[in-house]
Design a protein around this motif. Structure first.
Motif, PDB file in Angstrom:
ATOM      1  N   SER A   8       0.820  -1.204   0.000  1.00 16.12           N
ATOM      2  CA  SER A   8       0.000   0.000   0.000  1.00 16.12           C
ATOM      3  C   SER A   8       0.858   1.258   0.000  1.00 16.12           C
ATOM      4  CB  SER A   8      -0.929  -0.003   1.213  1.00 16.12           C
ATOM      5  OG  SER A   8      -1.762   1.131   1.215  1.00 16.12           O
ATOM      6  N   ILE A   9       1.988   1.213   0.687  1.00 14.02           N
ATOM      7  CA  ILE A   9       2.884   2.371   0.708  1.00 14.02           C
ATOM      8  C   ILE A   9       3.357   2.719  -0.698  1.00 14.02           C
ATOM      9  CG2 ILE A   9       5.228   3.057   1.354  1.00 14.02           C
ATOM     10  CD1 ILE A   9       3.183   3.532   3.532  1.00 14.02           C
ATOM     11  N   VAL A  10       3.601   1.710  -1.506  1.00  9.98           N
ATOM     12  CA  VAL A  10       4.046   1.937  -2.884  1.00  9.98           C
ATOM     13  C   VAL A  10       2.888   2.416  -3.751  1.00  9.98           C
ATOM     14  CG1 VAL A  10       4.993   0.832  -4.951  1.00  9.98           C
ATOM     15  CG2 VAL A  10       5.908   0.266  -2.692  1.00  9.98           C
ATOM     16  N   ALA A  11       1.703   1.850  -3.523  1.00  8.10           N
ATOM     17  CA  ALA A  11       0.581   2.113  -4.427  1.00  8.10           C
ATOM     18  C   ALA A  11      -0.264   3.319  -4.029  1.00  8.10           C
ATOM     19  CB  ALA A  11      -0.320   0.877  -4.492  1.00  8.10           C
ATOM     20  N   SER A  12      -0.125   3.800  -2.791  1.00  8.87           N
ATOM     21  CA  SER A  12      -1.080   4.794  -2.285  1.00  8.87           C
ATOM     22  C   SER A  12      -0.444   6.115  -1.885  1.00  8.87           C
ATOM     23  CB  SER A  12      -1.829   4.218  -1.071  1.00  8.87           C
ATOM     24  OG  SER A  12      -2.466   3.006  -1.396  1.00  8.87           O
ATOM     25  N   GLN A  13       0.698   6.450  -2.440  1.00  5.56           N
ATOM     26  CA  GLN A  13       1.362   7.692  -2.057  1.00  5.56           C
ATOM     27  C   GLN A  13       0.500   8.918  -2.372  1.00  5.56           C
ATOM     28  OE1 GLN A  13       5.267   6.043  -3.862  1.00  5.56           O
ATOM     29  NE2 GLN A  13       5.879   7.842  -2.691  1.00  5.56           N
ATOM     30  N   ALA A  14      -0.195   8.881  -3.482  1.00  8.67           N
ATOM     31  CA  ALA A  14      -1.034  10.023  -3.856  1.00  8.67           C
ATOM     32  C   ALA A  14      -2.165  10.202  -2.855  1.00  8.67           C
ATOM     33  CB  ALA A  14      -1.590   9.827  -5.268  1.00  8.67           C
ATOM     34  N   ARG A  15      -2.730   9.104  -2.382  1.00  4.30           N
ATOM     35  CA  ARG A  15      -3.824   9.208  -1.408  1.00  4.30           C
ATOM     36  C   ARG A  15      -3.315   9.737  -0.071  1.00  4.30           C
ATOM     37  NH1 ARG A  15      -8.099   4.898   1.189  1.00  4.30           N
ATOM     38  NH2 ARG A  15      -9.724   6.458   1.532  1.00  4.30           N
ATOM     39  N   ILE A  16      -2.141   9.286   0.336  1.00  2.00           N
ATOM     40  CA  ILE A  16      -1.559   9.792   1.579  1.00  2.00           C
ATOM     41  C   ILE A  16      -1.380  11.303   1.490  1.00  2.00           C
ATOM     42  CG2 ILE A  16       0.515   9.783   3.026  1.00  2.00           C
ATOM     43  CD1 ILE A  16       0.828   6.802   2.267  1.00  2.00           C
ATOM     44  N   ALA A  17      -0.883  11.762   0.346  1.00  2.00           N
ATOM     45  CA  ALA A  17      -0.694  13.201   0.145  1.00  2.00           C
ATOM     46  C   ALA A  17      -2.028  13.934   0.165  1.00  2.00           C
ATOM     47  CB  ALA A  17       0.034  13.452  -1.175  1.00  2.00           C
ATOM     48  N   GLY A  18      -3.032  13.340  -0.476  1.00  4.92           N
ATOM     49  CA  GLY A  18      -4.337  13.986  -0.530  1.00  4.92           C
ATOM     50  C   GLY A  18      -5.008  14.072   0.830  1.00  4.92           C
ATOM     51  N   LEU A  19      -4.940  12.997   1.600  1.00  2.00           N
ATOM     52  CA  LEU A  19      -5.587  12.988   2.914  1.00  2.00           C
ATOM     53  C   LEU A  19      -4.874  13.880   3.919  1.00  2.00           C
ATOM     54  CD1 LEU A  19      -6.444   9.193   3.269  1.00  2.00           C
ATOM     55  CD2 LEU A  19      -8.068  11.075   2.965  1.00  2.00           C
ATOM     56  N   SER A  20      -3.569  14.017   3.755  1.00  2.00           N
ATOM     57  CA  SER A  20      -2.804  14.819   4.707  1.00  2.00           C
ATOM     58  C   SER A  20      -2.594  16.255   4.249  1.00  2.00           C
ATOM     59  CB  SER A  20      -1.436  14.178   4.954  1.00  2.00           C
ATOM     60  OG  SER A  20      -0.686  14.110   3.738  1.00  2.00           O
ATOM     61  N   ASP A  21      -3.026  16.552   3.011  1.00  2.00           N
ATOM     62  CA  ASP A  21      -2.836  17.892   2.436  1.00  2.00           C
ATOM     63  C   ASP A  21      -1.376  18.316   2.466  1.00  2.00           C
ATOM     64  OD1 ASP A  21      -5.591  18.331   1.884  1.00  2.00           O
ATOM     65  OD2 ASP A  21      -5.918  18.782   4.006  1.00  2.00           O
ATOM     66  N   THR A  22      -0.507  17.358   2.219  1.00  2.00           N
ATOM     67  CA  THR A  22       0.925  17.639   2.156  1.00  2.00           C
ATOM     68  C   THR A  22       1.490  16.983   0.910  1.00  2.00           C
ATOM     69  OG1 THR A  22       1.464  15.667   3.460  1.00  2.00           O
ATOM     70  CG2 THR A  22       1.167  17.744   4.671  1.00  2.00           C
ATOM     71  N   ALA A  23       2.680  17.392   0.552  1.00  2.00           N
ATOM     72  CA  ALA A  23       3.358  16.769  -0.582  1.00  2.00           C
ATOM     73  C   ALA A  23       3.912  15.420  -0.142  1.00  2.00           C
ATOM     74  CB  ALA A  23       4.483  17.667  -1.083  1.00  2.00           C
ATOM     75  N   ALA A  24       3.609  14.388  -0.897  1.00  2.00           N
ATOM     76  CA  ALA A  24       4.114  13.051  -0.565  1.00  2.00           C
ATOM     77  C   ALA A  24       5.591  12.946  -0.901  1.00  2.00           C
ATOM     78  CB  ALA A  24       3.334  11.988  -1.334  1.00  2.00           C
ATOM     79  N   PRO A  25       6.386  12.221  -0.085  1.00  2.00           N
ATOM     80  CA  PRO A  25       7.780  11.970  -0.454  1.00  2.00           C
ATOM     81  C   PRO A  25       7.857  11.291  -1.815  1.00  2.00           C
ATOM     82  CG  PRO A  25       7.354  11.287   1.808  1.00  2.00           C
ATOM     83  CD  PRO A  25       6.020  11.599   1.196  1.00  2.00           C
ATOM     84  N   ASP A  26       8.912  11.558  -2.528  1.00  2.00           N
ATOM     85  CA  ASP A  26       9.056  10.977  -3.856  1.00  2.00           C
ATOM     86  C   ASP A  26       9.282   9.470  -3.805  1.00  2.00           C
ATOM     87  OD1 ASP A  26       8.758  13.422  -5.095  1.00  2.00           O
ATOM     88  OD2 ASP A  26      10.903  13.852  -5.122  1.00  2.00           O
ATOM     89  N   LEU A  27       9.913   8.980  -2.737  1.00  2.01           N
ATOM     90  CA  LEU A  27      10.339   7.592  -2.691  1.00  2.01           C
ATOM     91  C   LEU A  27       9.613   6.824  -1.580  1.00  2.01           C
ATOM     92  CD1 LEU A  27      14.187   8.083  -3.103  1.00  2.01           C
ATOM     93  CD2 LEU A  27      12.486   7.633  -4.896  1.00  2.01           C
ATOM     94  N   PRO A  28       9.136   5.626  -1.880  1.00  2.82           N
ATOM     95  CA  PRO A  28       8.486   4.807  -0.848  1.00  2.82           C
ATOM     96  C   PRO A  28       9.372   4.547   0.362  1.00  2.82           C
ATOM     97  CG  PRO A  28       8.053   3.905  -3.024  1.00  2.82           C
ATOM     98  CD  PRO A  28       9.079   5.001  -3.211  1.00  2.82           C
ATOM     99  N   LEU A  29      10.687   4.542   0.167  1.00  5.99           N
ATOM    100  CA  LEU A  29      11.605   4.261   1.272  1.00  5.99           C
ATOM    101  C   LEU A  29      11.465   5.289   2.393  1.00  5.99           C
ATOM    102  CD1 LEU A  29      13.772   2.205   2.044  1.00  5.99           C
ATOM    103  CD2 LEU A  29      15.490   3.702   1.004  1.00  5.99           C
TER     104      LEU A  29
END
Length: 225
Positions: free
Chosen positions: A183-204
């Motif tokens: 999920s961390i790899v597949a859902s970065q955009a959702r994490i960014a959307g829910l947190s209203d922040t820019a998601a890190p570029d890398l899953p690591l």
């Protein structure tokens, strides 16, 4: 003048034939990997793969077989690297100290996050492909021989730490860990959307929170009820 075979990419010289054939095969597998990662197995056609690889349908069939065979080949060629990394991390861990649930989770999930964070777009495509298929039981018969042997090694280490634990509970805990990792790899955009922040570029970048989340969940699940 030596002419090439348009359907296979081979030229009638032993060294040249092998080298050219391997290059063409990797080109086909790379294209298939990108297509499967982008839209999933069901939506992809062999014609689409041929178009992506810029080869003929005959070349795809020669180097990859039918769509089902091609799909399995795409998975097999990457999983050996992932399995090797996981086993190496485990051996390093055991050589340094007694494993804990937290250190076992770190050894298991970190190689996948590292692979997904590589600059190589093909490894990124592989990570996205696994994210698509891991939760679909239709693929389990094909995936089990590839991924389960190493998973069982880690389950055995967990069982050493909690010998009284229900084996099904341990297997469930590891499966949920895999789901969170994917999920961390597949859902970065959702994490960014829910947190209203820019998601890190890398899953690591999510490694620490993922390990904390999975370790905490396993420890809680193993508590006496």
């Amino acid at each position: 003048m030596i002419e090439s075979d348009d359907q296979t990419g081979f030229i009638p010289s032993s060294d040249g034939r092998i080298a050219r054939g391997e290059i063409t095969r990797e080109k086909v597998l790379d294209a298939a990997e990108r297509c499967f990662a982008m839209t999933g197995f069901d939506a992809v056609t062999v014609r689409q793969i041929a178009r992506e690889a810029k080869v003929t349908l005959g070349v795809v069939g020669f180097h990859g077989g039918n769509k089902e065979t091609l799909f399995l080949t795409v998975l097999k060629r990457r999983v050996e690297t992932l399995n090797t990394l996981r086993l190496e991390r485990l051996e390093e861990l055991k050589a340094q100290s007694e494993p804990t649930i937290e250190s076992l989770m770190s050894a298991y999930v970190t190689p996948y996050l590292e692979i997904a964070s590589r600059g190589d777009p093909q490894w990124r495509a592989y990570a996205m492909l696994v994210a698509r298929i891991v939760s679909d039981d239709r693929y389990y018969l094909e995936m089990a021989p590839l991924y389960d042997p190493v998973a069982r090694v880690y389950l055995a280490e967990l069982a050493k730490l909690r010998p009284d634990a229900d084996p099904q509970l341990l297997a469930t805990s590891l499966t949920l860990t895999v789901s969170a990792m994917i999920s961390i790899v597949a859902s970065q955009a959702r994490i960014a959307g829910l947190s209203d922040t820019a998601a890190p570029d890398l899953p690591l970048a999510y490694k620490d929170v993922l390990i904390d989340f999975c370790t905490g969940g396993i420890l809680r699940a193993l508590e006496p009820k």
